[in-house]
Design an enzyme around this catalytic site. Sequence first.
Site, mmCIF file in Angstrom:
data_model
loop_
_atom_site.group_PDB
_atom_site.id
_atom_site.type_symbol
_atom_site.label_atom_id
_atom_site.label_comp_id
_atom_site.label_asym_id
_atom_site.label_seq_id
_atom_site.Cartn_x
_atom_site.Cartn_y
_atom_site.Cartn_z
ATOM 1 N N ARG A 237 0.847 -1.351 -0.036
ATOM 2 C CA ARG A 237 -0.051 0.023 0.023
ATOM 3 C C ARG A 237 0.815 1.315 -0.206
ATOM 4 N NH1 ARG A 237 -3.564 -2.330 -1.706
ATOM 5 N NH2 ARG A 237 -5.683 -2.758 -0.790
ATOM 6 N N HIS A 285 -1.050 0.146 -9.844
ATOM 7 C CA HIS A 285 -1.952 -0.648 -8.922
ATOM 8 C C HIS A 285 -2.463 -1.717 -9.661
ATOM 9 C CE1 HIS A 285 -4.094 -0.653 -4.516
ATOM 10 N NE2 HIS A 285 -4.066 -1.871 -5.102
HETATM 11 P P1 NDP Z 1 -1.498 -10.892 5.313
HETATM 12 O O1 NDP Z 1 -2.305 -10.361 6.093
HETATM 13 O O2 NDP Z 1 -1.635 -12.419 4.570
HETATM 14 O O3 NDP Z 1 0.214 -10.567 5.563
HETATM 15 C C1 NDP Z 1 0.313 -9.298 5.895
HETATM 16 C C2 NDP Z 1 1.540 -9.379 6.614
HETATM 17 O O4 NDP Z 1 2.184 -8.279 6.990
HETATM 18 C C3 NDP Z 1 1.871 -10.412 7.668
HETATM 19 O O5 NDP Z 1 2.954 -11.132 7.570
HETATM 20 C C4 NDP Z 1 1.878 -9.504 8.860
HETATM 21 O O6 NDP Z 1 2.658 -9.997 10.075
HETATM 22 C C5 NDP Z 1 2.708 -8.475 8.387
HETATM 23 N N1 NDP Z 1 2.646 -7.191 9.270
HETATM 24 C C6 NDP Z 1 1.245 -6.520 9.249
HETATM 25 N N2 NDP Z 1 1.691 -5.365 10.111
HETATM 26 C C7 NDP Z 1 2.953 -5.324 10.570
HETATM 27 C C8 NDP Z 1 3.803 -4.744 11.442
HETATM 28 N N3 NDP Z 1 3.383 -3.680 12.076
HETATM 29 N N4 NDP Z 1 5.091 -4.997 11.533
HETATM 30 C C9 NDP Z 1 5.387 -6.054 10.843
HETATM 31 N N5 NDP Z 1 4.670 -6.787 9.863
HETATM 32 C C10 NDP Z 1 3.524 -6.556 9.712
HETATM 33 O O7 NDP Z 1 -1.798 -10.002 3.784
HETATM 34 P P2 NDP Z 1 -1.654 -10.294 2.078
HETATM 35 O O8 NDP Z 1 -0.198 -10.875 2.090
HETATM 36 O O9 NDP Z 1 -2.649 -11.185 1.943
HETATM 37 O O10 NDP Z 1 -1.628 -9.033 1.671
HETATM 38 C C11 NDP Z 1 -0.902 -7.780 2.140
HETATM 39 C C12 NDP Z 1 -0.944 -6.561 1.435
HETATM 40 O O11 NDP Z 1 -0.981 -6.581 -0.137
HETATM 41 C C13 NDP Z 1 -2.795 -6.393 1.348
HETATM 42 O O12 NDP Z 1 -3.029 -6.023 2.735
HETATM 43 C C14 NDP Z 1 -2.867 -5.002 0.424
HETATM 44 O O13 NDP Z 1 -2.778 -3.948 1.035
HETATM 45 C C15 NDP Z 1 -1.781 -5.493 -0.453
HETATM 46 N N6 NDP Z 1 -2.441 -5.893 -2.020
HETATM 47 C C16 NDP Z 1 -1.812 -5.167 -3.017
HETATM 48 C C17 NDP Z 1 -2.423 -5.606 -4.066
HETATM 49 C C18 NDP Z 1 -2.094 -4.822 -5.444
HETATM 50 O O14 NDP Z 1 -2.554 -4.967 -6.375
HETATM 51 N N7 NDP Z 1 -1.080 -3.906 -5.345
HETATM 52 C C19 NDP Z 1 -3.507 -6.724 -4.489
HETATM 53 C C20 NDP Z 1 -3.670 -7.394 -2.983
HETATM 54 C C21 NDP Z 1 -3.211 -7.041 -1.867
HETATM 55 P P3 NDP Z 1 2.127 -11.239 10.620
HETATM 56 O O15 NDP Z 1 2.598 -12.445 10.021
HETATM 57 O O16 NDP Z 1 2.947 -11.299 12.089
HETATM 58 O O17 NDP Z 1 0.535 -11.187 11.291
HETATM 59 C C1 OXD Z 2 -6.249 -5.462 -2.878
HETATM 60 C C2 OXD Z 2 -5.721 -4.706 -3.726
HETATM 61 O O1 OXD Z 2 -6.261 -5.188 -1.698
HETATM 62 O O2 OXD Z 2 -6.068 -4.794 -4.993
HETATM 63 O O3 OXD Z 2 -6.716 -6.553 -3.140
HETATM 64 O O4 OXD Z 2 -5.052 -3.853 -3.482
#
Ligand code: NDP
Ligand code: OXD
Length: 322
Positions: A237, A285
């Site tokens: 993000r 994006h």
């Molecule tokens: P998950 O919830 O599976 O993973 C999030 C990860 O971030 C986890 O490992 C979590 O740690 C870690 N995390 C969250 N907060 C912190 C913190 N404060 N400090 C350290 N680590 C942290 O999400 P996804 O992998 O499914 O997706 C990740 C992001 O990708 C989405 O939230 C979205 O914003 C983005 N996205 C972007 C897209 C695009 O087209 N550009 C499409 C889809 C998603 P822990 O394992 O310990 O919980």
């Molecule tokens: C999502 C994205 O969060 O598209 O899936 O960014």
Amino acid sequence: MKPPLLVATKGWDPESWAASIRTLLPDRTILCTGRDGLYHGPDHDLATPHYVLAWKPPQETMDRLSGLKVIFSLGAGVDHICALTRLPDVPIVRIVDADITGRMSEYVVWQVLHHLRRGPALRKSQAAHRWFDRPPPAAREVTVGVLGFGVMGAAAADHLMRLGFKLSGWTRTPRDVAGIAMFAGADGLDAFLAGTDILVSLLPLTPETRGLVDRALLAKLKRDGPLDGPVFINAGRGGTHVEADLAEALTDGTLTGASLDVFETEPLPSDSPLWDLDNLVITPHDAAVSDPPALAKQIAEQIEAFERGEPLKNRVDPKRGY
Ligand code: NDP
Ligand code: OXD
């Protein structure tokens, strides 16, 4: 008649979702907002939906849903929902799906290889009609550090490992992953950065991660790797990195290159200085777009399971923000 649902999307055509859901749940009323995320019919319509399929739903629309039972995010991220001032006290479910995870892995592998192969320098050289005679390093000489090692991060890391890269990961809660150096929390961050040549962020946007990747953080990345300096890739993000700091780091050599799929304001305004940086790759994006026909099935199945009294999958914790 089964309980109705509302598709509430801002800046995205709700009809594409409604059409996909309608074929899977033909026996319910499916209401739609306009592309502004607002419902233009009477209030009593919005008392009936038990479910909202939401992308950046305006507060005003959510406030009118008096019979709501579940919020389904139409993306993997839920920052667009968790940031609402008044969040209904109902479960929030996000997308976790092989289609979207696969698309994200494609993006990460594409950009990591682009920088490994000195893509930005090659592009400059070609524009100057100059033969570029510096061979790239091998993947095995380069460490990719994945900030946010969740569903997307773990999948992308798996692909990169098979290409021979060294991998590390950073999470909020500690964990072990075979073959990957894992770090967690604020205490683990500096050591993680010190060993990272290419930093890939797949973090959700939460109060804790907002603005995390700033100048000070970028200055802690490994500087003596084989790529003439570290690289930053963000497909998580936009709000998790500070755009002005990134532009500075790309200009003064703190970073040798970067790729951004996500921005503080989207679409990226035409007067943003980021457009003119020749060591930055900008994508709109679309690293892992949510494709309605591919994803509607899982939402429809969750609705039916919920009505049979089964637990919802992929629930998020609104307090944690992801
Ligand atoms: P998950 O919830 O599976 O993973 C999030 C990860 O971030 C986890 O490992 C979590 O740690 C870690 N995390 C969250 N907060 C912190 C913190 N404060 N400090 C350290 N680590 C942290 O999400 P996804 O992998 O499914 O997706 C990740 C992001 O990708 C989405 O939230 C979205 O914003 C983005 N996205 C972007 C897209 C695009 O087209 N550009 C499409 C889809 C998603 P822990 O394992 O310990 O919980
Ligand atoms: C999502 C994205 O969060 O598209 O899936 O960014």
